[in-house]
Design an enzyme around this catalytic site. Structure first.
Site, PDB file in Angstrom:
ATOM      1  N   ASP A 123       0.837  -1.210   0.000  1.00  0.00           N
ATOM      2  CA  ASP A 123       0.000   0.000   0.000  1.00  0.00           C
ATOM      3  C   ASP A 123       0.871   1.258   0.000  1.00  0.00           C
ATOM      4  O   ASP A 123       0.445   2.313  -0.438  1.00  0.00           O
ATOM      5  CB  ASP A 123      -0.859   0.054   1.280  1.00  0.00           C
ATOM      6  CG  ASP A 123      -1.941  -1.022   1.304  1.00  0.00           C
ATOM      7  OD1 ASP A 123      -2.174  -1.658   0.260  1.00  0.00           O
ATOM      8  OD2 ASP A 123      -2.541  -1.219   2.381  1.00  0.00           O
ATOM      9  N   ASP A 134       0.641   5.775   1.100  1.00  0.00           N
ATOM     10  CA  ASP A 134      -0.685   5.565   1.698  1.00  0.00           C
ATOM     11  C   ASP A 134      -0.685   6.149   3.113  1.00  0.00           C
ATOM     12  O   ASP A 134      -0.372   7.322   3.283  1.00  0.00           O
ATOM     13  CB  ASP A 134      -1.056   4.065   1.645  1.00  0.00           C
ATOM     14  CG  ASP A 134      -2.536   3.836   1.927  1.00  0.00           C
ATOM     15  OD1 ASP A 134      -3.331   4.765   1.748  1.00  0.00           O
ATOM     16  OD2 ASP A 134      -2.894   2.722   2.346  1.00  0.00           O
ATOM     17  N   ASP A 190      -1.189   2.669   9.628  1.00  0.00           N
ATOM     18  CA  ASP A 190      -2.475   2.000   9.442  1.00  0.00           C
ATOM     19  C   ASP A 190      -2.475   0.740  10.296  1.00  0.00           C
ATOM     20  O   ASP A 190      -1.577  -0.097  10.161  1.00  0.00           O
ATOM     21  CB  ASP A 190      -2.696   1.619   7.969  1.00  0.00           C
ATOM     22  CG  ASP A 190      -3.090   2.825   7.106  1.00  0.00           C
ATOM     23  OD1 ASP A 190      -3.043   3.965   7.615  1.00  0.00           O
ATOM     24  OD2 ASP A 190      -3.437   2.615   5.928  1.00  0.00           O
ATOM     25  N   ARG A 200      -7.722  12.024   9.107  1.00  0.00           N
ATOM     26  CA  ARG A 200      -7.397  10.768   9.800  1.00  0.00           C
ATOM     27  C   ARG A 200      -6.366  10.945  10.915  1.00  0.00           C
ATOM     28  O   ARG A 200      -5.276  10.369  10.865  1.00  0.00           O
ATOM     29  CB  ARG A 200      -6.887   9.705   8.818  1.00  0.00           C
ATOM     30  CG  ARG A 200      -7.870   9.354   7.731  1.00  0.00           C
ATOM     31  CD  ARG A 200      -7.432   8.137   6.942  1.00  0.00           C
ATOM     32  NE  ARG A 200      -8.440   7.790   5.935  1.00  0.00           N
ATOM     33  CZ  ARG A 200      -8.285   6.826   5.033  1.00  0.00           C
ATOM     34  NH1 ARG A 200      -7.169   6.134   4.999  1.00  0.00           N
ATOM     35  NH2 ARG A 200      -9.238   6.572   4.167  1.00  0.00           N
TER      36      ARG A 200
END
Ligand SMILES: *[C@@H]1O[C@H](CO)[C@@H](O)[C@H](O)[C@H]1NC(C)=O
Ligand SMILES: *[C@@H]1O[C@H](CO)[C@@H](O)[C@H](O)[C@H]1NC(C)=O
Ligand SMILES: *[C@@H]1O[C@H](CO)[C@@H](O)[C@H](O)[C@H]1NC(C)=O
Length: 376
Positions: free
Chosen positions: A246, A270, A274, A326
């Site tokens: 990613d 990305d 995460d 985010r």
């Protein structure tokens, strides 16, 4: 932990920006300005300096009168303290007591360099049990090379990170490491960049998958690219055919007991961090994030109902310039977001959630950027 009452969550959604409203009840119609002011002052007086520690370089004058403590289940709680009480606590911590107990835990020891593994007892929040390479050997990385992801050479970070036994990984000197392919770690590893300046940049990031007990402290991870497909060693008994990544700076997949502390993150293909697909018991603290769109994702898909069990703490981070959204974005799960500094603003929203996450937001310092202001 009780879910945040609905009215507070609405307030919070307004403060966080416009996009997130889609994920909240649209019935709240009080003026934005008023709501933001209320939320901002909920934990602090605006005339006082913010309580959040400003990321990797602690500005001690910010939180001198502020004490946090660990409550039940590792929850970090804020607590009022009188000046006298603070002084006596500071005396207990030693002269370096700052009110940031995760830092004081090792920084108050002048000889921390001789006791590196003591860091493993310093985490708080949901990732507090992550012991990393505690009780393992100290492994010193001497080479910045990453020639062969399937068969790493001794002395490299990849060699250390893929060994079977617990290792406390340090660096012989400052170095810039260009990872040709994603670096897949094994369980019971600490990457400890204290005392040197280590950058992982220009290539792949770190992958923490199907493992537990990792501490990553004091390294810089930035300008991370998509890499693969490639053959990459996961551990000394497995070299796998990996697909295209990613492009996350750190990808946490089905991994638990993770503590990421005092790192800096910027610009990846990305996410910066995460944590997805059944990952849990994570603390992300004292980091500096900057120059990136999608900063931190907890739970990637609505079908990943395993993420109902996810628990993560985001504390004492500095969300710096050039961030869009985010910080974090949460699906399902329980998240404790405390004492972070959002004073550099945000592009779309700061904290977001869907699939009924429980978000405990306390002591964060929010300053919306000027384009979010409403003239009345
Ligand atoms: C720390 O913060 C204070 C108050 O905001 C400021 O005056 C001072 O210059 C800062 N010090 C450093 C080293 O950044
Ligand atoms: C801290 O003090 C404020 C103002 O006096 C009060 O409203 C708040 O409830 C106190 N918080 C705690 C955790 O005692
Ligand atoms: C090595 O990695 C493979 C692939 O992720 C995994 O199936 C295996 O259990 C791992 N072995 C050890 C000893 O961790």
């Amino acid at each position: 932990m009780a879910p945040m009452p609905l009215n507070q969550f609405l307030l919070f959604c307004w403060v966080a920006g416009f996009t997130i409203l889609l994920e909240c009840s649209p019935s709240e119609s009080r003026p934005l300005e008023h709501l933001r002011f209320q939320a901002y002052t909920r934990h602090m007086d605006t005339s006082e300096p913010p309580k959040a520690a400003p990321g990797p370089v602690t500005n001690r004058s910010w939180n001198e009168k502020y004490v946090i403590q660990e409550g039940p289940n590792g929850i970090i709680q804020e607590r009022n303290s009188t000046e006298t009480e603070f002084d006596s606590l500071a005396a207990d911590w030693g002269t370096c007591g700052t009110g940031n107990p995760m830092d004081d835990c090792w920084r108050c020891d002048e000889n921390w360099e001789s006791h590196r593994q003591s860091l493993a007892t310093c985490a708080m929040g949901f990732g507090r049990d992550a012991i990393g390479g505690k009780n393992g050997q100290i492994y010193m990385v001497t080479s910045a090379e990453d020639d062969d992801a399937a068969n790493p050479q001794p002395g490299t970070l990849r060699y250390a990170a893929t060994r079977e036994e617990p290792l406390w990984i340090t660096f012989a000197k400052s170095m810039t490491i260009y990872l040709q392919e994603e670096l897949i770690l094994t369980s019971f590893k600490t990457i400890d960049g204290r005392g040197v300046d280590v950058h992982i940049t220009g290539g792949a990031g770190l992958t923490l998958q199907y493992i537990s007990n990792v501490i990553i402290h004091g390294i810089h991870i930035h300008d991370i690219k998509v890499t693969g497909p490639a053959r990459v060693m996961s551990n000394t008994t497995h070299v796998g055919d990996r697909g295209v990544t990613d492009g996350d700076a750190i990808n946490i997949y089905t991994a638990t007991q993770i503590w990421i502390d005092h790192c800096s993150f910027a610009n990846a293909a990305d996410g910066l961090i995460d944590a997805i697909h059944g990952s849990s018991m994570i603390t992300i603290s004292n980091n500096l994030f900057s120059n990136h769109d999608k900063v931190m994702l907890f739970g990637a898909h609505n079908i990943d109902t395993v993420d109902r069990e996810m628990k993560a703490t985001v504390a004492f981070n500095k969300f710096g310039a050039g961030l869009t959204q985010r910080m974090p974005r949460c699906r399902f799960g329980t998240f404790q977001i405390v004492n972070n500094d959002y004073s550099a603003g945000w592009g779309i929203y700061a904290i977001g959630g869907s699939e009924s996450p429980t978000i405990l937001s306390e002591g964060n310092h929010f300053v919306a950027s000027s384009e979010k202001e409403v003239e009345s």
